[in-house]
Scaffold this active site. Structure first.
Site, PDB file in Angstrom:
ATOM      1  N   GLY A  16       0.783  -1.237   0.000  1.00  0.00           N
ATOM      2  CA  GLY A  16       0.000   0.000   0.000  1.00  0.00           C
ATOM      3  C   GLY A  16       0.813   1.285   0.000  1.00  0.00           C
ATOM      4  O   GLY A  16       0.312   2.320   0.456  1.00  0.00           O
ATOM      5  N   ARG A  69     -13.791 -16.560 -11.297  1.00  0.00           N
ATOM      6  CA  ARG A  69     -13.361 -15.172 -11.442  1.00  0.00           C
ATOM      7  C   ARG A  69     -14.580 -14.248 -11.588  1.00  0.00           C
ATOM      8  O   ARG A  69     -14.622 -13.149 -11.056  1.00  0.00           O
ATOM      9  CB  ARG A  69     -12.488 -15.073 -12.701  1.00  0.00           C
ATOM     10  CG  ARG A  69     -11.326 -14.147 -12.581  1.00  0.00           C
ATOM     11  CD  ARG A  69     -10.445 -14.248 -13.802  1.00  0.00           C
ATOM     12  NE  ARG A  69      -9.292 -15.107 -13.586  1.00  0.00           N
ATOM     13  CZ  ARG A  69      -8.236 -14.782 -12.868  1.00  0.00           C
ATOM     14  NH1 ARG A  69      -8.169 -13.633 -12.261  1.00  0.00           N
ATOM     15  NH2 ARG A  69      -7.221 -15.608 -12.724  1.00  0.00           N
ATOM     16  N   HIS A 113       1.766   0.784 -13.622  1.00  0.00           N
ATOM     17  CA  HIS A 113       2.621  -0.332 -13.992  1.00  0.00           C
ATOM     18  C   HIS A 113       4.071   0.161 -13.984  1.00  0.00           C
ATOM     19  O   HIS A 113       4.364   1.217 -14.553  1.00  0.00           O
ATOM     20  CB  HIS A 113       2.234  -0.836 -15.393  1.00  0.00           C
ATOM     21  CG  HIS A 113       3.031  -2.025 -15.813  1.00  0.00           C
ATOM     22  ND1 HIS A 113       2.795  -3.285 -15.304  1.00  0.00           N
ATOM     23  CD2 HIS A 113       4.089  -2.140 -16.652  1.00  0.00           C
ATOM     24  CE1 HIS A 113       3.672  -4.127 -15.835  1.00  0.00           C
ATOM     25  NE2 HIS A 113       4.459  -3.462 -16.656  1.00  0.00           N
TER      26      HIS A 113
HETATM   27  C1  GRF Z   1       3.917  -0.889  -7.490  1.00  0.00           C
HETATM   28  O1  GRF Z   1       5.253  -1.110  -7.843  1.00  0.00           O
HETATM   29  C2  GRF Z   1       3.061  -0.758  -8.725  1.00  0.00           C
HETATM   30  O2  GRF Z   1       3.739  -0.202  -9.801  1.00  0.00           O
HETATM   31  C3  GRF Z   1       2.703  -2.189  -9.039  1.00  0.00           C
HETATM   32  O3  GRF Z   1       2.517  -2.777  -7.777  1.00  0.00           O
HETATM   33  C4  GRF Z   1       3.316  -2.108  -6.803  1.00  0.00           C
HETATM   34  C5  GRF Z   1       2.402  -1.728  -5.686  1.00  0.00           C
HETATM   35  O4  GRF Z   1       3.119  -1.231  -4.582  1.00  0.00           O
HETATM   36  N1  GRF Z   1       1.527  -2.234  -9.884  1.00  0.00           N
HETATM   37  P1  GRF Z   1       2.361  -0.659  -3.323  1.00  0.00           P
HETATM   38  O5  GRF Z   1       1.483  -1.781  -2.754  1.00  0.00           O
HETATM   39  O6  GRF Z   1       1.551   0.518  -3.731  1.00  0.00           O
HETATM   40  O7  GRF Z   1       3.445  -0.301  -2.352  1.00  0.00           O
END
Ligand code: GRF
Length: 220
Positions: A16, A69, A113
């Site tokens: 998070g 799903r 991403h």
């Molecule tokens: C991040 O690196 C994001 O780019 C990817 O998942 C990770 C999430 O990190 N999609 P966090 O849980 O927000 O710390």
């Protein structure tokens, strides 16, 4: 920037840190809306505690409790709808969503991403960028469509790769950029500056390139 009244639902599966970035932006009056609910598919996700400590509603829709799903996505969608969000933010949400779900939130659903899309969709992005000899990595915020990491890009920020970088060192250097990028990109939807049209992501009169518009934070 003054706070606006947009409503966000944020979905996560893990630590998070991007949620933390949204909450800091909100507290600083730099988010054009407020996080109304944080929903996780994993009961043990650390991000739920961050939300609870901030006094934000949380919900768990545990994917292991659903046979299909489709069934999971339906309950998840109903839970989200209950909070009437303008924007649904995927922040480390590690479930592939059905086309039905994605269509239901079309134009409202965004993801971050950790690569310069359209390069390196899927997992292990940083290692793949290093293996390919790239000079920069980065992160992209994009609309979510039914194809994994293929939705039209909104905004992306590059991060230089330095000698000796490993996947871990690059990931930890990209993360603070994600934290600036993501609330900023969400603001573009909340204020109606960017929207999803048949041609792709549109910003004013401009149809954005597949990875979105290039953006660099002032500080990181
Ligand atoms: C991040 O690196 C994001 O780019 C990817 O998942 C990770 C999430 O990190 N999609 P966090 O849980 O927000 O710390």
């Amino acid at each position: 920037m003054s706070a606006a009244s947009g409503r966000l639902a944020l979905l996560l599966s893990g630590r998070g840190s991007n949620l933390g970035a949204f909450l800091r932006a909100q507290a600083a009056g730099e988010l054009q809306g407020s996080v109304e609910v944080v929903i996780s598919n994993r009961p043990e996700a650390a991000g739920l505690k961050i939300a609870q400590d901030a006094g934000i509603a949380t919900a768990v829709v545990d994917h292991t409790q659903y046979e299909t799903r489709e069934a999971f996505d339906e309950v998840l969608a109903q839970k989200i709808d209950g909070f009437k969000p303008d924007v649904v933010v995927l922040a480390g949400f590690m479930r592939i969503l059905t086309a039905t779900f994605v269509d239901r939130f079309r134009g409202q659903l965004i993801n971050i991403h950790p690569s310069l899309l359209p390069k390196y969709r899927g997992l292990n992005t940083h290692q793949r960028a290093l293996d390919a000899g790239e000079r920069e990595g980065g992160a992209t915020v994009h609309f979510v469509t039914a194809d994994l990491d293929e939705g039209p890009g909104i905004l992306q920020t590059p991060v230089p790769i330095v000698p000796g970088d490993t996947a871990a060192s690059l990931a930890s250097r990209v993360l603070p950029f994600e934290h600036k990028l993501y609330p900023h990109a969400a603001n573009l939807l909340l204020t109606g500056q960017v929207s999803l049209k048949a041609q792709g992501a549109v910003w004013g009169d401009e149809i954005l390139p597949p990875g979105g518009r290039l953006w660099r934070p002032n500080s990181c």
